[in-house]
Design a protein around this motif. Structure first.
Motif, PDB file in Angstrom:
ATOM      1  N   ALA A 198       0.831  -1.208   0.000  1.00 50.84           N
ATOM      2  CA  ALA A 198       0.000   0.000   0.000  1.00 50.84           C
ATOM      3  C   ALA A 198       0.868   1.262   0.000  1.00 50.84           C
ATOM      4  O   ALA A 198       0.476   2.287  -0.560  1.00 50.84           O
ATOM      5  N   ILE A 199       2.037   1.184   0.597  1.00 52.33           N
ATOM      6  CA  ILE A 199       2.950   2.330   0.683  1.00 52.33           C
ATOM      7  C   ILE A 199       3.815   2.451  -0.569  1.00 52.33           C
ATOM      8  O   ILE A 199       4.073   3.543  -1.056  1.00 52.33           O
ATOM      9  N   ASP A 200       4.278   1.303  -1.079  1.00 53.31           N
ATOM     10  CA  ASP A 200       5.232   1.281  -2.189  1.00 53.31           C
ATOM     11  C   ASP A 200       4.673   0.429  -3.328  1.00 53.31           C
ATOM     12  O   ASP A 200       4.651  -0.800  -3.242  1.00 53.31           O
ATOM     13  N   SER A 201       4.254   1.080  -4.386  1.00 58.29           N
ATOM     14  CA  SER A 201       3.635   0.361  -5.503  1.00 58.29           C
ATOM     15  C   SER A 201       4.625  -0.525  -6.257  1.00 58.29           C
ATOM     16  O   SER A 201       4.214  -1.383  -7.039  1.00 58.29           O
TER      17      SER A 201
ATOM     18  N   ASP B  25       2.961  -9.858  -4.814  1.00 59.37           N
ATOM     19  CA  ASP B  25       2.552 -11.236  -5.087  1.00 59.37           C
ATOM     20  C   ASP B  25       3.692 -12.224  -4.878  1.00 59.37           C
ATOM     21  O   ASP B  25       3.466 -13.335  -4.400  1.00 59.37           O
ATOM     22  N   LEU B  26       4.909 -11.832  -5.205  1.00 55.48           N
ATOM     23  CA  LEU B  26       6.048 -12.710  -4.942  1.00 55.48           C
ATOM     24  C   LEU B  26       6.207 -12.928  -3.441  1.00 55.48           C
ATOM     25  O   LEU B  26       6.346 -14.056  -2.975  1.00 55.48           O
ATOM     26  N   ALA B  27       6.176 -11.852  -2.681  1.00 52.80           N
ATOM     27  CA  ALA B  27       6.320 -11.956  -1.225  1.00 52.80           C
ATOM     28  C   ALA B  27       5.193 -12.790  -0.619  1.00 52.80           C
ATOM     29  O   ALA B  27       5.428 -13.664   0.219  1.00 52.80           O
ATOM     30  N   ARG B  28       3.960 -12.546  -1.058  1.00 50.42           N
ATOM     31  CA  ARG B  28       2.823 -13.338  -0.565  1.00 50.42           C
ATOM     32  C   ARG B  28       3.004 -14.809  -0.916  1.00 50.42           C
ATOM     33  O   ARG B  28       2.760 -15.680  -0.093  1.00 50.42           O
ATOM     34  N   GLY B  29       3.433 -15.079  -2.130  1.00 48.19           N
ATOM     35  CA  GLY B  29       3.627 -16.452  -2.548  1.00 48.19           C
ATOM     36  C   GLY B  29       4.637 -17.181  -1.679  1.00 48.19           C
ATOM     37  O   GLY B  29       4.422 -18.331  -1.281  1.00 48.19           O
ATOM     38  N   ILE B  30       5.725 -16.513  -1.351  1.00 47.29           N
ATOM     39  CA  ILE B  30       6.756 -17.131  -0.520  1.00 47.29           C
ATOM     40  C   ILE B  30       6.207 -17.450   0.868  1.00 47.29           C
ATOM     41  O   ILE B  30       6.408 -18.544   1.395  1.00 47.29           O
TER      42      ILE B  30
END
Length: 87
Positions: A28-31, A36-41
Motif C-alpha cells: 500500500a505504501i510502495d507500488s 505477489d512474490l512476497a505473498r507467494g513465498i
C-alpha cells in the motif's frame, strides 16, 4: 537439530501470518514492492500451496522478465509439485 517442536511451529506460523499483513501494508505504501512474490513465498512457507501458486502466477504475469523472475518461477515449480502431492 531435528524436527522443530510444536511451539516452534506455532510461533513460525504466527510470524508468517503477521508477515502476510505486513506485505499488504508495504504494498500500500510502495507500488513497486513485489507483493505477489512476497505473498507467494509466505503462503508456501505456510503450506498453502494452491494459494502460493496463484500468487506466483500473478507475479509472473505482471513481471515476466523482472529481476525476481527466476526466483518466482522456481517457487512456482516447487509449489505446483507440493500442490500435486496433496490428497
Amino acid at each position: 537439530r531435528g524436527r522443530p517442536s510444536a511451539t516452534d511451529a506455532f510461533t513460525r506460523r504466527a510470524e508468517d501470518q503477521y508477515r502476510l499483513k505486513k506485505i499488504e501494508e508495504l504494498a500500500a505504501i510502495d507500488s513497486t514492492y513485489p507483493r505477489d512474490l512476497a505473498r507467494g513465498i509466505v503462503l508456501y512457507r505456510l503450506e498453502r500451496y494452491l494459494a502460493a501458486v496463484e500468487a506466483f502466477r500473478r507475479h509472473l504475469d505482471a513481471f515476466p522478465d523482472g529481476p525476481h523472475t527466476l526466483r518466482a518461477r522456481n517457487y512456482l515449480r516447487a509449489a505446483l509439485g507440493r500442490a500435486n502431492e496433496e490428497p
